[in-house]
Motif scaffolding. Structure first.
Motif, PDB file in Angstrom:
ATOM      1  N   PHE A  36      37.538 -16.596  38.742  1.00  0.00           N
ATOM      2  CA  PHE A  36      36.500 -16.620  37.710  1.00  0.00           C
ATOM      3  C   PHE A  36      35.138 -16.690  38.400  1.00  0.00           C
ATOM      4  CE2 PHE A  36      38.814 -17.342  33.711  1.00  0.00           C
ATOM      5  CZ  PHE A  36      40.081 -17.582  34.214  1.00  0.00           C
ATOM      6  N   SER A  37      34.312 -15.707  38.152  1.00  0.00           N
ATOM      7  CA  SER A  37      32.983 -15.696  38.746  1.00  0.00           C
ATOM      8  C   SER A  37      31.987 -15.225  37.699  1.00  0.00           C
ATOM      9  CB  SER A  37      32.929 -14.776  39.963  1.00  0.00           C
ATOM     10  OG  SER A  37      33.183 -13.444  39.591  1.00  0.00           O
ATOM     11  N   GLY A  38      30.725 -15.421  37.991  1.00  0.00           N
ATOM     12  CA  GLY A  38      29.732 -15.052  37.004  1.00  0.00           C
ATOM     13  C   GLY A  38      28.438 -14.602  37.625  1.00  0.00           C
ATOM     14  N   HIS A  39      27.540 -14.286  36.746  1.00  0.00           N
ATOM     15  CA  HIS A  39      26.222 -13.835  37.190  1.00  0.00           C
ATOM     16  C   HIS A  39      25.236 -14.063  36.061  1.00  0.00           C
ATOM     17  CE1 HIS A  39      23.584 -11.506  39.795  1.00  0.00           C
ATOM     18  NE2 HIS A  39      23.133 -10.907  38.715  1.00  0.00           N
ATOM     19  N   GLN A  40      24.008 -14.367  36.430  1.00  0.00           N
ATOM     20  CA  GLN A  40      22.947 -14.435  35.428  1.00  0.00           C
ATOM     21  C   GLN A  40      21.820 -13.521  35.868  1.00  0.00           C
ATOM     22  OE1 GLN A  40      20.718 -18.127  34.790  1.00  0.00           O
ATOM     23  NE2 GLN A  40      20.671 -17.703  32.590  1.00  0.00           N
ATOM     24  N   PHE A  41      21.286 -12.790  34.948  1.00  0.00           N
ATOM     25  CA  PHE A  41      20.240 -11.812  35.224  1.00  0.00           C
ATOM     26  C   PHE A  41      18.857 -12.404  34.932  1.00  0.00           C
ATOM     27  CE2 PHE A  41      23.145  -8.412  36.029  1.00  0.00           C
ATOM     28  CZ  PHE A  41      24.265  -8.732  35.276  1.00  0.00           C
ATOM     29  N   PRO A  42      17.805 -11.739  35.433  1.00  0.00           N
ATOM     30  CA  PRO A  42      16.452 -12.269  35.210  1.00  0.00           C
ATOM     31  C   PRO A  42      16.091 -12.447  33.739  1.00  0.00           C
ATOM     32  CG  PRO A  42      16.414 -10.635  36.959  1.00  0.00           C
ATOM     33  CD  PRO A  42      17.802 -10.608  36.362  1.00  0.00           C
ATOM     34  N   ASN A  43      16.715 -11.682  32.848  1.00  0.00           N
ATOM     35  CA  ASN A  43      16.429 -11.841  31.408  1.00  0.00           C
ATOM     36  C   ASN A  43      17.303 -12.926  30.778  1.00  0.00           C
ATOM     37  OD1 ASN A  43      18.928 -10.644  31.298  1.00  0.00           O
ATOM     38  ND2 ASN A  43      18.335  -9.007  29.905  1.00  0.00           N
ATOM     39  N   TYR A  44      17.984 -13.712  31.593  1.00  0.00           N
ATOM     40  CA  TYR A  44      18.828 -14.855  31.224  1.00  0.00           C
ATOM     41  C   TYR A  44      20.205 -14.465  30.698  1.00  0.00           C
ATOM     42  CZ  TYR A  44      14.195 -16.989  31.387  1.00  0.00           C
ATOM     43  OH  TYR A  44      12.929 -17.365  31.763  1.00  0.00           O
ATOM     44  N   SER A  45      20.465 -13.181  30.471  1.00  0.00           N
ATOM     45  CA  SER A  45      21.805 -12.798  30.051  1.00  0.00           C
ATOM     46  C   SER A  45      22.788 -13.073  31.179  1.00  0.00           C
ATOM     47  CB  SER A  45      21.845 -11.329  29.637  1.00  0.00           C
ATOM     48  OG  SER A  45      21.602 -10.496  30.762  1.00  0.00           O
ATOM     49  N   SER A  46      24.057 -13.086  30.836  1.00  0.00           N
ATOM     50  CA  SER A  46      25.053 -13.512  31.821  1.00  0.00           C
ATOM     51  C   SER A  46      26.325 -12.694  31.681  1.00  0.00           C
ATOM     52  CB  SER A  46      25.362 -14.998  31.625  1.00  0.00           C
ATOM     53  OG  SER A  46      26.385 -15.443  32.499  1.00  0.00           O
ATOM     54  N   GLU A  47      27.053 -12.619  32.776  1.00  0.00           N
ATOM     55  CA  GLU A  47      28.371 -11.990  32.792  1.00  0.00           C
ATOM     56  C   GLU A  47      29.399 -12.981  33.323  1.00  0.00           C
ATOM     57  OE1 GLU A  47      27.348  -7.260  33.607  1.00  0.00           O
ATOM     58  OE2 GLU A  47      28.192  -8.502  35.203  1.00  0.00           O
ATOM     59  N   LEU A  48      30.604 -12.867  32.787  1.00  0.00           N
ATOM     60  CA  LEU A  48      31.759 -13.596  33.298  1.00  0.00           C
ATOM     61  C   LEU A  48      32.750 -12.563  33.799  1.00  0.00           C
ATOM     62  CD1 LEU A  48      33.841 -15.949  33.594  1.00  0.00           C
ATOM     63  CD2 LEU A  48      34.336 -15.644  31.164  1.00  0.00           C
ATOM     64  N   ASN A  49      33.153 -12.685  35.031  1.00  0.00           N
ATOM     65  CA  ASN A  49      34.125 -11.777  35.624  1.00  0.00           C
ATOM     66  C   ASN A  49      35.410 -12.550  35.938  1.00  0.00           C
ATOM     67  OD1 ASN A  49      32.286  -9.378  36.059  1.00  0.00           O
ATOM     68  ND2 ASN A  49      31.200 -10.929  37.235  1.00  0.00           N
TER      69      ASN A  49
END
Lengths: 112, 115
Positions: B64-77
């Motif tokens: 389980f990994s994730g990411h957050q973008f400069p516009n605050y949106s996020s992804e879960l992988n």
């Protein structure tokens, strides 16, 4: 376990009756929150009670907290069919941005 | 004012595959938390992102990994999917500036089924 434990697991009442559900926990908390979830969808925040508070009201909702007994109760008065949902207590163990720890919930059915 | 949005709403994958779930926080919120909710259970905290970094993590494996973008949106992988990963994945947003971090606003969730 740090999570809260709701009781009962399921509750069925007639419209107009009051519904009471309880949450017990084992650790110290900063605050306790109640959430509602309709049919496996997103959770809706209902009410937050801090560890130094004993009772809070919001519309037809009344929440009590007894930190000596490590328990909380959620009372919904004059229930409606639309109150049918799962209700979860969530613990905030520390102040700040610590994650919420959810219990397994109480499934409430309000029969018209 | 748009609330928390998540996509897709439903997803079917097979074991071993990889999946990416997306979340846009409520306007004005900069902190995103992800939760996994198995059927009949309460949500379990996966991790939280703030300022594009993972700040806190629950008891979930590195798949389980994730990411957050400069516009605050996020992804879960989630990699190497297992049958046990079948669940409702919830995203929640909050902000220290927009009323505090104590109340989290949840999205409608993404229901993942792994076959």
């Amino acid at each position: 376990s740090q999570q809260g434990e709701e009781d009962p697991q399921a509750l069925s009442i007639q419209e107009g009756e009051n519904a009471t559900m309880n949450c017990s926990y084992k650790t110290s908390i900063n605050n306790l929150q109640w959430y509602r979830q309709n049919s496996g969808r997103g959770l809706v925040h209902l009410i937050l009670i801090r560890s130094n508070e004993r009772e809070k009201h919001s519309g037809r909702l009344r929440v009590t907290l007894d930190t000596s007994k490590k328990s909380s109760s959620l009372l919904i008065t004059a229930s409606r069919a639309a109150d049918t949902a799962s209700y979860f207590c969530a613990l905030r163990l520390n102040s700040g941005n610590t994650p919420l720890v959810f219990g397994k919930g109480t499934r409430l059915s309000v029969i018209a | 004012d748009a609330g928390v949005t998540q996509s897709p709403t439903h997803l079917i994958k097979t074991r071993g595959q990889q999946v990416t779930l997306r979340c846009s926080p409520k306007s004005g919120h900069d902190t995103v938390s992800w939760y996994q909710q198995a059927l009949g259970q309460g949500p379990q905290f996966i991790f939280q992102y703030y300022e594009e970094e993972e700040r806190q993590r629950g008891n979930f494996p590195d798949r389980f990994s994730g990411h957050q973008f400069p516009n605050y949106s996020s992804e879960l992988n989630v990699n190497a999917l297992l049958l046990g990963d079948s669940a409702l994945y919830l995203c929640a947003s909050s902000s220290p500036r927009a009323g505090g971090l104590e109340t989290q606003y949840f999205g409608p969730g993404t229901r993942l089924l792994v076959l």
